[in-house]
Design a protein around this motif. Structure first.
Motif, PDB file in Angstrom:
ATOM      1  N   PRO A   1       0.951  -1.000   0.521  1.00  0.00           N
ATOM      2  CA  PRO A   1       0.266  -0.037  -0.532  1.00  0.00           C
ATOM      3  C   PRO A   1       0.619   0.930   0.212  1.00  0.00           C
ATOM      4  N   THR A   2       0.224   2.151  -0.179  1.00  0.00           N
ATOM      5  CA  THR A   2       0.955   3.359  -0.540  1.00  0.00           C
ATOM      6  C   THR A   2       0.763   4.298   1.079  1.00  0.00           C
ATOM      7  N   ARG A   3       0.993   5.078   0.806  1.00  0.00           N
ATOM      8  CA  ARG A   3       0.894   5.569   2.847  1.00  0.00           C
ATOM      9  C   ARG A   3       0.379   6.869   2.186  1.00  0.00           C
ATOM     10  N   ASP A   4       0.147   7.134   1.328  1.00  0.00           N
ATOM     11  CA  ASP A   4       0.293   8.888   0.591  1.00  0.00           C
ATOM     12  C   ASP A   4      -1.502   9.151   0.507  1.00  0.00           C
ATOM     13  N   LEU A   5      -1.680   9.657   1.654  1.00  0.00           N
ATOM     14  CA  LEU A   5      -3.215   9.737   1.219  1.00  0.00           C
ATOM     15  C   LEU A   5      -3.739  10.671  -0.056  1.00  0.00           C
ATOM     16  N   GLU A   6      -2.940  11.582  -0.271  1.00  0.00           N
ATOM     17  CA  GLU A   6      -3.508  11.968  -1.536  1.00  0.00           C
ATOM     18  C   GLU A   6      -3.423  11.805  -2.563  1.00  0.00           C
ATOM     19  N   SER A   7      -2.228  10.846  -2.740  1.00  0.00           N
ATOM     20  CA  SER A   7      -2.623  10.120  -4.177  1.00  0.00           C
ATOM     21  C   SER A   7      -3.463   9.064  -4.445  1.00  0.00           C
ATOM     22  N   ALA A   8      -3.169   8.477  -2.838  1.00  0.00           N
ATOM     23  CA  ALA A   8      -4.709   7.024  -2.746  1.00  0.00           C
ATOM     24  C   ALA A   8      -6.346   8.362  -3.145  1.00  0.00           C
ATOM     25  N   GLY A   9      -6.117   9.188  -2.553  1.00  0.00           N
ATOM     26  CA  GLY A   9      -7.749   9.022  -2.509  1.00  0.00           C
ATOM     27  C   GLY A   9      -6.923  10.135  -4.354  1.00  0.00           C
ATOM     28  N   LEU A  10      -6.598  10.263  -4.984  1.00  0.00           N
ATOM     29  CA  LEU A  10      -6.374  10.527  -6.514  1.00  0.00           C
ATOM     30  C   LEU A  10      -7.367   9.963  -7.145  1.00  0.00           C
ATOM     31  N   GLU A  11      -6.500   8.706  -6.893  1.00  0.00           N
ATOM     32  CA  GLU A  11      -6.074   7.658  -8.162  1.00  0.00           C
ATOM     33  C   GLU A  11      -7.647   7.061  -7.487  1.00  0.00           C
ATOM     34  N   GLU A  12      -8.037   6.745  -6.548  1.00  0.00           N
ATOM     35  CA  GLU A  12      -9.269   6.121  -6.462  1.00  0.00           C
ATOM     36  C   GLU A  12     -10.278   7.014  -7.243  1.00  0.00           C
ATOM     37  N   GLY A  13     -10.185   8.235  -7.148  1.00  0.00           N
ATOM     38  CA  GLY A  13     -11.455   9.322  -7.758  1.00  0.00           C
ATOM     39  C   GLY A  13     -11.237   9.319  -9.126  1.00  0.00           C
ATOM     40  N   GLU A  14      -9.510   9.062  -9.865  1.00  0.00           N
ATOM     41  CA  GLU A  14      -9.641   9.231 -11.072  1.00  0.00           C
ATOM     42  C   GLU A  14     -10.331   7.446 -11.541  1.00  0.00           C
ATOM     43  N   MET A  15     -10.123   6.670 -10.807  1.00  0.00           N
ATOM     44  CA  MET A  15     -10.233   5.648 -11.458  1.00  0.00           C
ATOM     45  C   MET A  15     -11.957   5.513 -11.549  1.00  0.00           C
ATOM     46  N   ALA A  16     -12.493   5.572 -10.410  1.00  0.00           N
ATOM     47  CA  ALA A  16     -13.976   5.998 -10.813  1.00  0.00           C
ATOM     48  C   ALA A  16     -14.651   6.608 -11.606  1.00  0.00           C
ATOM     49  N   VAL A  17     -14.033   8.269 -11.993  1.00  0.00           N
ATOM     50  CA  VAL A  17     -14.452   8.565 -13.066  1.00  0.00           C
ATOM     51  C   VAL A  17     -14.521   8.516 -14.547  1.00  0.00           C
ATOM     52  N   THR A  18     -13.645   7.672 -14.685  1.00  0.00           N
ATOM     53  CA  THR A  18     -12.509   7.027 -16.003  1.00  0.00           C
ATOM     54  C   THR A  18     -13.664   6.038 -16.001  1.00  0.00           C
ATOM     55  N   LEU A  19     -14.111   5.474 -15.229  1.00  0.00           N
ATOM     56  CA  LEU A  19     -15.010   3.988 -15.761  1.00  0.00           C
ATOM     57  C   LEU A  19     -16.347   4.096 -15.870  1.00  0.00           C
ATOM     58  N   ALA A  20     -16.653   5.327 -14.948  1.00  0.00           N
ATOM     59  CA  ALA A  20     -17.740   6.061 -15.472  1.00  0.00           C
ATOM     60  C   ALA A  20     -17.919   6.140 -16.449  1.00  0.00           C
ATOM     61  N   ASN A  21     -17.364   7.574 -16.977  1.00  0.00           N
ATOM     62  CA  ASN A  21     -17.176   8.113 -18.651  1.00  0.00           C
ATOM     63  C   ASN A  21     -17.513   6.647 -19.596  1.00  0.00           C
ATOM     64  N   ARG A  22     -17.097   5.866 -19.537  1.00  0.00           N
ATOM     65  CA  ARG A  22     -16.511   3.987 -19.936  1.00  0.00           C
ATOM     66  C   ARG A  22     -18.058   3.621 -19.930  1.00  0.00           C
ATOM     67  N   ILE A  23     -18.249   3.517 -18.743  1.00  0.00           N
ATOM     68  CA  ILE A  23     -20.296   2.570 -18.884  1.00  0.00           C
ATOM     69  C   ILE A  23     -20.767   3.842 -19.841  1.00  0.00           C
ATOM     70  N   ARG A  24     -21.123   4.886 -18.971  1.00  0.00           N
ATOM     71  CA  ARG A  24     -21.268   6.309 -20.291  1.00  0.00           C
ATOM     72  C   ARG A  24     -21.920   5.824 -21.356  1.00  0.00           C
ATOM     73  N   GLU A  25     -20.381   5.497 -21.701  1.00  0.00           N
ATOM     74  CA  GLU A  25     -19.886   5.313 -24.169  1.00  0.00           C
ATOM     75  C   GLU A  25     -20.506   4.270 -23.687  1.00  0.00           C
ATOM     76  N   ARG A  26     -21.809   3.650 -23.313  1.00  0.00           N
ATOM     77  CA  ARG A  26     -22.752   2.432 -23.260  1.00  0.00           C
ATOM     78  C   ARG A  26     -23.830   3.098 -24.134  1.00  0.00           C
ATOM     79  N   GLY A  27     -24.271   4.704 -23.383  1.00  0.00           N
ATOM     80  CA  GLY A  27     -25.684   4.764 -23.163  1.00  0.00           C
ATOM     81  C   GLY A  27     -26.719   4.173 -21.921  1.00  0.00           C
ATOM     82  N   ILE A  28     -25.187   4.712 -21.064  1.00  0.00           N
ATOM     83  CA  ILE A  28     -25.977   4.022 -19.981  1.00  0.00           C
ATOM     84  C   ILE A  28     -26.040   5.260 -18.786  1.00  0.00           C
ATOM     85  N   PRO A  29     -26.815   6.358 -18.572  1.00  0.00           N
ATOM     86  CA  PRO A  29     -26.952   7.497 -17.714  1.00  0.00           C
ATOM     87  C   PRO A  29     -26.808   7.564 -16.532  1.00  0.00           C
ATOM     88  N   LEU A  30     -25.327   7.041 -15.674  1.00  0.00           N
ATOM     89  CA  LEU A  30     -24.169   7.348 -14.796  1.00  0.00           C
ATOM     90  C   LEU A  30     -25.162   8.270 -14.027  1.00  0.00           C
TER      91      LEU A  30
END
Lengths: 363, 363
Positions: free
Chosen positions: B173-202
Motif C-alpha cells: 500500500p501507499t501511505r500517501d493519502l493524497e495520491s491514494a484518494g486522487l487515484e481512487e477518484g480518477e479510476m472511478a470517474v474514468t470507468l463511469a465515463n466508459r460506462i456512459r459511452e455505452r449509453g447508460i446515464p450514470l
C-alpha cells in the motif's frame, strides 16, 4: 429460512461437552464452576448446573446480575470489584445470592471491607493469585501476606484462592497442557497450604481454564475448576489439541455474497461477526485464518473487514453467490459477544432462538 | 458517577468533525453520504444530515431498517444484497424510503431484478467496483460489461458506481493519502465515463473513506464521498495522519482494577470493550498498542484478554487501584459495536446516554 450471518449452536454437541467436562472433573472429586463468559446465556448456565456444576463464574458484576435475575443462586465474580458503585451492587446482590468476589490488592480489599461493614454484611472473597499470566492477581510470592491482611477484615470472609492458567500463557509458553495444568494446580495447592499455616482456614483452591482443567483437577488439594470455552469449544482449542473440530458446538452460518475472482469468495460476516482477539502467544490471525470452513479444511479464511470476510478458494471449489457455508470461529467467547442472539439446532429441525442476555454487560 | 468501562462521546468534537468534513466536501461541490457503521446511532446520523449530508450509507439491510424507523429517508446499502429474504426486506423498505442498494455480480443483479419485477417495483442500484481492495466489487476491467448487463434489467435502475479505497489497502500500500484518494477518484470517474459511452446515464460516482475523502472529492466527476470514521476519528486515523489525537471524539473511560507490579496496571476493559480488528496492512496491535492513553502518550496498552487490559507503566506513573483513565481506541468503528450505549458529554456537565440502536444488526 434463517437469515445470515447467524450463530448456530448444536444442542447435542453442547450437551455432550457439558456432560463430558462434568464427568472428567467429578471423577477427580473436584467441583466444577463454569465461566459463563463464553455463552452469556442463562439457559445454558442452567444446563451446566443441571449437569452437576456447583455454581457459575462471571467476570463482571453486571453479568452476575443478569444470571441472578434468571434464578442462578451461586455466583463467583472472578474479578477484583473496584469502585464504590460496583461494590454497592455486589452488596445488594449478596442479599439474595450466594456470592463470592475476587480480590487481588490491599486497597481493593480495604474498600470492600469498609462498605461491607457499613452495610452490616459479611462478603465472601477469594484471593486471586498470578501463576504466570501477568494479568490481575497478586504476585505469587506476595500472596501469603495479602491473604493475612484480607483475613484481618471482619467483614470479609476469605474462603479461598483462585488462579488462571499461567504456564500456558507465559512469554515462553509450554504447549504441554498436562504439565501446564499440573503445575498450575500444584502452585495453587502449595500456596493454599502456606496460607493455612498462618491460621487461615481456606476451603477453596480454584483453578482455571478449558485446556488445563482435566489435568489441574487431578492435583490433590485442588477443589474446583472454572473452564468456560468447553461448552462450545472453538478452532483455537482444537489447534491446542483440547478437542476435535467435530466437538465444536458453535458455528456461524454465512452466505457467499460475491465471487469477484475465481480464487476469492466473500461472505457476509467480517470482524463484527467473527472475533479477532486471540490469546497471548498465539500466531496472528492472518497467518492461521479467522475460522475453519466446515467441510473444506483447505480453504483459508484469510482477511476480514468489518462486514466482509475474504476466503481464498481454488477453481475447484464450487461456491456461487447465494451459497451458504458454516465456519467454526477461531475464538468463540468473543464471537458470541458480537451476537445479540444464537440459534439453537435441536436436531428435530425446529430451531429456537436464545438471547445472549448478558452480552454487552461491561460494568 | 459513571460506571466503567464506558464509551464517552465528546459532543463538541463530534459536531466539529461533522461540520469540518461537510465543509471540505461541499467546497469541492461533492455530496456527502456518511457511512453510519461507525456510530450506528440514529441521532448522530441526523446530526450528519442536519450538517448537509444528502443521505446515509449502511452495510446491512437491518441497519437501514433501524435508520428508516427513526425517520431517515435516503439510504444507500453499500453491500450486495443476496438471498431472497433480504431482497424482500429491501423491496419493503423501498416502499417508504429512498433506497439504493449495491450490486457486484450478474447472479446478484439477476435475482434482485426478478424479485423487484414480481413486486412491480423499480429498485435503484449502484455497481460496486474494486479499485484494489480485493474485497467485494466487480474487478475493474469487467465493470463495463456488468454495468451493461445490469442496465438491461427493466426493474433495476443503475444510478451509479461506487468504490472503496484501493491504493491505500493494497498488498503494497501507499501511505500517501493524497495520491491514494486522487487515484481512487480518477479510476472511478474514468470507468463511469466508459460506462456512459455505452449509453447508460450514470449519475453517481461515489467513492470511499475517511482518509481519502478530502482528496477523492477534488477529482472532477466524483459526485459523492462516503466517509464513516471521521465522525469520531480514532488512533488508527491519527497514525495515518488524517486527524490529530485531539480530534478524536470517542474515548473509553476505564478504571484501574489492579497494579500487581510497579510496571503494570490492569484496567477493566479488554477485547470485549476495545476492538481488536485492524485494517489490512496495519502492524499487529500488540506492536503498536491497543489504544492511546489520554495524557500519557508514553504508556503502552500492550495486552488484552476478554475483560482485562494490561498497560505497561513505569514507577513514575502515579496510578493506583480505583483511578480512572481515558483511552482513545485504535479502531473506533468496531469498538462502538461492542457497546450497547454511549455516554454523550455535552460539556455542560450533564451526560446523556444514547443507545447504539443498530448494534448487532448483522443481517
Amino acid at each position: 429460512m434463517l437469515e445470515t450471518p447467524c450463530l448456530m449452536i448444536d444442542l447435542k454437541k453442547m450437551e455432550r461437552n457439558i456432560r463430558d467436562m462434568a464427568g472428567i472433573v467429578h471423577k477427580c472429586g473436584v467441583k466444577l464452576r463454569p465461566h459463563i463468559k463464553t455463552h452469556k446465556i442463562p439457559s445454558i448456565a442452567k444446563k451446566q448446573l443441571d449437569g452437576g456444576a456447583v455454581g457459575i463464574t462471571t467476570a463482571k458484576v453486571s453479568e452476575a446480575e443478569v444470571m441472578a435475575r434468571h434464578g442462578i443462586q451461586d455466583i463467583f465474580i472472578a474479578y477484583p470489584v473496584i469502585g464504590d458503585a460496583k461494590i454497592e451492587r455486589v452488596l445488594k446482590l449478596n442479599q439474595t445470592t450466594r456470592l463470592t468476589v475476587g480480590v487481588d490488592s490491599r486497597q481493593g480489599a480495604s474498600r470492600l471491607a469498609e462498605l461491607a461493614k457499613a452495610a452490616k454484611r459479611t462478603l465472601n472473597v477469594r484471593l486471586e493469585v498470578d501463576t504466570g499470566l501477568k494479568r490481575t492477581g497478586v504476585p505469587y510470592e506476595k500472596a501469603v501476606d495479602l491473604a493475612e491482611a484480607i483475613h484481618s477484615f471482619p467483614s470479609l470472609q476469605l474462603t479461598g484462592i483462585y488462579t488462571f492458567r499461567g504456564a500456558l500463557l507465559r512469554e515462553e509458553p509450554t504447549r504441554d497442557l498436562e504439565s501446564a495444568g499440573l503445575e498450575e494446580g500444584e502452585m495453587a495447592v502449595t500456596l493454599a497450604n502456606r496460607i493455612r499455616e498462618r491460621g487461615i482456614p481456606l476451603q477453596d483452591v480454584s483453578v482455571g481454564s478449558t485446556p488445563t482443567a482435566a489435568y489441574a483437577a487431578r492435583v490433590k488439594g485442588v477443589t474446583e475448576v472454572r473452564p468456560g470455552t468447553y461448552v462450545f469449544y472453538d478452532r483455537m482449542q482444537a489447534e491446542l489439541g483440547v478437542c476435535s473440530l467435530d466437538d465444536c458446538a458453535a458455528s456461524v452460518l454465512v452466505t457467499v455474497v460475491s465471487r469477484p475472482t475465481e480464487d476469492r469468495i466473500v461472505i457476509d460476516g467480517g470482524s463484527k461477526t467473527f472475533a479477532t482477539d486471540i490469546q497471548p502467544n498465539t500466531p496472528p490471525l492472518h497467518l492461521t485464518g479467522f475460522g475453519h470452513v466446515v467441510g473444506h479444511p483447505d480453504i483459508v479464511f484469510e482477511r476480514m473487514t468489518e462486514e466482509h470476510g475474504m476466503l481464498k478458494v481454488t477453481k475447484d471449489h464450487p461456491f456461487q453467490v447465494g451459497d451458504r457455508i458454516r465456519i467454526i470461529p477461531k475464538h468463540i467467547c468473543s464471537t458470541v459477544n458480537l451476537h445479540n442472539r444464537v440459534t439453537l439446532e435441536s436436531g428435530s429441525g425446529e430451531n429456537v432462538e436464545w438471547e445472549v442476555s448478558a452480552r454487552g454487560h461491561l460494568t
